[in-house]
Design a protein around this motif. Structure first.
Motif, PDB file in Angstrom:
ATOM      1  N   SER A  26      59.887  35.244   4.799  1.00 20.30           N
ATOM      2  CA  SER A  26      61.142  35.252   4.047  1.00 20.30           C
ATOM      3  C   SER A  26      61.814  36.615   4.147  1.00 20.30           C
ATOM      4  O   SER A  26      63.017  36.726   4.383  1.00 20.30           O
ATOM      5  N   ALA A  27      61.020  37.661   3.982  1.00 20.38           N
ATOM      6  CA  ALA A  27      61.585  39.016   3.977  1.00 20.38           C
ATOM      7  C   ALA A  27      62.105  39.414   5.362  1.00 20.38           C
ATOM      8  O   ALA A  27      63.237  39.880   5.509  1.00 20.38           O
ATOM      9  N   GLY A  29      63.886  39.003   8.501  1.00 23.41           N
ATOM     10  CA  GLY A  29      64.866  38.018   8.955  1.00 23.41           C
ATOM     11  C   GLY A  29      66.032  38.681   9.639  1.00 23.41           C
ATOM     12  O   GLY A  29      65.931  39.806  10.143  1.00 23.41           O
ATOM     13  N   LEU A  30      67.164  37.997   9.619  1.00 28.98           N
ATOM     14  CA  LEU A  30      68.374  38.565  10.198  1.00 28.98           C
ATOM     15  C   LEU A  30      68.708  39.886   9.521  1.00 28.98           C
ATOM     16  O   LEU A  30      69.327  40.761  10.115  1.00 28.98           O
ATOM     17  N   GLY A  31      68.285  40.007   8.259  1.00 23.87           N
ATOM     18  CA  GLY A  31      68.514  41.251   7.531  1.00 23.87           C
ATOM     19  C   GLY A  31      67.912  42.440   8.263  1.00 23.87           C
ATOM     20  O   GLY A  31      68.487  43.528   8.280  1.00 23.87           O
ATOM     21  N   ASN A  32      66.737  42.236   8.837  1.00 28.04           N
ATOM     22  CA  ASN A  32      66.086  43.332   9.553  1.00 28.04           C
ATOM     23  C   ASN A  32      66.644  43.529  10.950  1.00 28.04           C
ATOM     24  O   ASN A  32      66.845  44.657  11.399  1.00 28.04           O
ATOM     25  N   TYR A 110      74.486  32.840   6.421  1.00 26.16           N
ATOM     26  CA  TYR A 110      73.283  33.190   7.192  1.00 26.16           C
ATOM     27  C   TYR A 110      73.086  32.174   8.327  1.00 26.16           C
ATOM     28  O   TYR A 110      72.744  32.528   9.448  1.00 26.16           O
ATOM     29  N   PHE A 231      68.424  42.580  -0.070  1.00 27.27           N
ATOM     30  CA  PHE A 231      68.609  41.512   0.915  1.00 27.27           C
ATOM     31  C   PHE A 231      67.374  41.396   1.793  1.00 27.27           C
ATOM     32  O   PHE A 231      66.820  40.322   2.003  1.00 27.27           O
ATOM     33  N   SER A 232      66.926  42.555   2.303  1.00 30.00           N
ATOM     34  CA  SER A 232      65.839  42.530   3.268  1.00 30.00           C
ATOM     35  C   SER A 232      64.523  42.082   2.646  1.00 30.00           C
ATOM     36  O   SER A 232      63.742  41.376   3.273  1.00 30.00           O
ATOM     37  N   SER A 234      64.227  40.063   0.212  1.00 31.28           N
ATOM     38  CA  SER A 234      64.440  38.755  -0.439  1.00 31.28           C
ATOM     39  C   SER A 234      64.326  38.842  -1.953  1.00 31.28           C
ATOM     40  O   SER A 234      63.680  38.009  -2.587  1.00 31.28           O
ATOM     41  N   MET A 237      67.155  36.980  -6.338  1.00 34.77           N
ATOM     42  CA  MET A 237      67.664  35.610  -6.479  1.00 34.77           C
ATOM     43  C   MET A 237      66.548  34.591  -6.689  1.00 34.77           C
ATOM     44  O   MET A 237      66.783  33.384  -6.636  1.00 34.77           O
ATOM     45  N   ALA A 239      63.728  34.090  -4.847  1.00 34.48           N
ATOM     46  CA  ALA A 239      62.975  33.567  -3.698  1.00 34.48           C
ATOM     47  C   ALA A 239      61.504  33.977  -3.805  1.00 34.48           C
ATOM     48  O   ALA A 239      60.600  33.149  -3.646  1.00 34.48           O
ATOM     49  N   SER A 328      63.203  29.965   3.045  1.00 33.31           N
ATOM     50  CA  SER A 328      63.006  30.428   1.667  1.00 33.31           C
ATOM     51  C   SER A 328      64.303  30.358   0.869  1.00 33.31           C
ATOM     52  O   SER A 328      64.294  30.105  -0.328  1.00 33.31           O
ATOM     53  N   LEU A 329      65.427  30.587   1.550  1.00 34.12           N
ATOM     54  CA  LEU A 329      66.709  30.494   0.850  1.00 34.12           C
ATOM     55  C   LEU A 329      66.951  29.066   0.363  1.00 34.12           C
ATOM     56  O   LEU A 329      67.410  28.833  -0.753  1.00 34.12           O
TER      57      LEU A 329
HETATM   58  N1  PFF Z   1      65.275  38.726   3.587  1.00 31.00           N
HETATM   59  C1  PFF Z   1      66.071  37.939   4.497  1.00 31.00           C
HETATM   60  C2  PFF Z   1      66.472  38.818   5.665  1.00 31.00           C
HETATM   61  O1  PFF Z   1      66.187  40.030   5.668  1.00 31.00           O
HETATM   62  O2  PFF Z   1      67.090  38.315   6.586  1.00 31.00           O
HETATM   63  C3  PFF Z   1      67.267  37.317   3.856  1.00 31.00           C
HETATM   64  C4  PFF Z   1      66.989  36.747   2.514  1.00 31.00           C
HETATM   65  C5  PFF Z   1      66.040  35.732   2.372  1.00 31.00           C
HETATM   66  C6  PFF Z   1      67.623  37.258   1.405  1.00 31.00           C
HETATM   67  C7  PFF Z   1      65.735  35.234   1.122  1.00 31.00           C
HETATM   68  C8  PFF Z   1      67.339  36.780   0.151  1.00 31.00           C
HETATM   69  C9  PFF Z   1      66.391  35.782   0.026  1.00 31.00           C
HETATM   70  F1  PFF Z   1      66.095  35.350  -1.157  1.00 31.00           F
END
Ligand code: PFF
Length: 461
Positions: A26-27, A29-32, A110, A231-232, A234, A237, A239, A328-329
């Motif tokens: 989950s952590a 992801g595209l965020g990284n 996303y 964001f990165s 997670s 929210m 999750a 996870s979202l």
């Molecule tokens: N953490 C994910 C990323 O870095 O791409 C995005 C994300 C997933 C944000 C789940 C929030 C979340 F609850």
């Protein structure tokens, strides 16, 4: 105090490693891989990266422990978890509900970016890239995808179908299975690509840019770094709370949160050490914006040895990372409907997937010249896509972080907080670790997040 039974076995992780894989999935992801490198580029590297790392240590990690622990102790999805621990207070349940909505909003755009990744994965599979090696040719390639509403919707649909399919298969058969396979592949690819990038001539300048550079650090950059940390990891929210609720009552939450935070941070740094050397090796600009990995990576790899294979491997990495996060979202909203309305998982997952899909259509149309793209840009200076990303990651997630911190720091019975923190955890049983954590959650996290926000709003400065 509510005395909980463990969930039934099919709504629990099969093993502790399964939880770590799913939460790290989950952590990471595209965020990284997509977001962190491009905002690092836009914010000038160096100080921004250090501030980001600081946010992960003093805000991200403690808040992750809070979320996972609340999930484990209530064995419930966010809204119910907040409700149970607050005598069904409307206010706290609303905090949980805002998280569910934030998740849907994030997944709505996303899935569009993940769709771009799928498009490029296909291109690299069939070797269909421009023959001329000019930045313009690759910018045009990205622009023509970005502007094509039809192509965006097509790939977004495919991505959402895959995501929904995994979620409807359930915790063990869906989430955990995909995470186990995905994470092993992902870490393998990261190691290979980092080694590859370290052999490139631009590696030195990239290191310097990511760690040694200092410019343009403002309150706005601070909020970006803070938002990026949420964001990165997670957070903010529900999750991690939802994933924590599939743990057994005596599983460790402190040590596992540490492992997950470290893994996520390692991948974010590695992504920079992959993307910037490649960018610098062919003399490109680091501040390219959301198109950074979609323009610079293919253009640069095209000119480098083993570039064709590298391209396929890179976009495979992007897809796996995006999928395990998207799952996870979607799971947060799905678990909410299962828990609160008693729906079956099949129905809940399909309905949530459909809602998110329709919510994402304006984002899919944001590269075009219509209302959500150019139209909104002229009106408010941002496309729909930019606006929802900005709102969700820079404001809603950190606000959710303030919510969970205040809840765990002030609202919960202190005896219970202590025993839950210690439960099953060697790290958690150390007195000083607990004291530092409580300080960070009670005072520091809400205070620091609010302080940065008030500065950005111009209220303090
Ligand atoms: N953490 C994910 C990323 O870095 O791409 C995005 C994300 C997933 C944000 C789940 C929030 C979340 F609850």
């Amino acid at each position: 105090m509510i005395d909980h039974k463990d969930r039934t076995s099919n709504t629990q992780w099969g093993s502790k490693l399964g939880f770590i894989a799913a939460a790290a999935g989950s952590a990471v992801g595209l965020g990284n891989i997509w977001r962190f490198p491009y905002i690092t580029g836009q914010n000038g590297g160096g100080v921004f990266v250090l501030f980001y790392l600081l946010c992960v240590i003093v805000l991200g990690f403690p808040i992750m422990v809070a979320e996972v622990t609340i999930g484990r102790t209530t064995q419930s999805s966010p809204v119910r978890a907040y409700g149970e621990l607050s005598n069904h207070s409307r206010l706290w349940q609303t905090v949980g509900l805002v998280g569910v909505i934030t998740g849907a909003v994030i997944l709505s755009y996303y899935s569009v970016v993940a769709g771009w990744g799928l498009h490029y994965l296909m291109l690299s599979l069939v070797g269909w890239f421009p023959q001329v090696n000019t930045p313009e040719a690759y910018t045009n390639l990205f622009d023509s995808l970005h502007q094509s509403v039809g192509l965006n919707i097509w790939w977004q649909s495919i991505f959402m179908i895959i995501t929904t399919w995994v979620v409807l298969r359930g915790v063990r058969g869906g989430l955990e299975q995909v995470a186990n396979i995905g994470m092993v592949t992902l870490f393998g690819i990261i190691v290979v690509l980092t080694i590859y990038a370290s052999t490139l001539p631009g590696f030195g300048s990239a290191l310097d840019f990511v760690f040694g550079h200092a410019e343009r650090f403002t309150w706005v950059s601070a909020l970006e770094a803070l938002g990026q940390a949420f964001f990165s990891l997670s957070l903010g929210m529900g999750a991690m709370l939802t994933y924590g609720s599939y743990l057994k009552l005596h599983d460790d939450t402190v040590g596992t949160s540490l492992v997950i935070s470290l893994a996520d941070t390692a991948v974010a740094v590695a992504a920079c050490l992959i993307i910037f050397p490649i960018t610098f090796s062919v003399g490109l600009e680091p501040a390219a914006g959301p198109g950074l990995v979609f323009i610079n990576i293919p253009l640069a790899l095209h000119q480098l040895p083993f570039g064709g294979v590298g391209m396929f491997v890179f976009f495979l990495l992007l897809f796996i990372a995006a999928l395990t996060s998207a799952i996870s979202l979607l799971e947060v909203a799905t678990a909410f409907l299962i828990d609160s309305l008693g729906w079956r998982r099949l129905k809940a997952a399909i309905i949530c997937g459909a809602i998110v899909y329709f919510l994402g259509l304006p984002s899919a149309a944001s590269g075009g010249s219509g209302l959500f793209g150019n139209g909104m840009e002229q009106l408010i200076g941002m496309t729909w896509f930019d606006a929802v990303d900005y709102l969700a990651s820079n404001w809603l997630l950190p606000l959710g972080g303030i919510g969970i911190s205040l809840f765990v720091g002030w609202h919960i019975n202190s005896q219970r907080r202590l025993s839950e923190f210690r439960e099953g955890s060697w790290l958690g049983s150390l007195g000083w670790v607990y004291s530092v954590w409580v300080f960070l959650i009670r005072w520091f996290a809400p205070g620091a997040i609010a302080f940065v926000m008030l500065n950005v709003l111009g209220i303090l400065s």
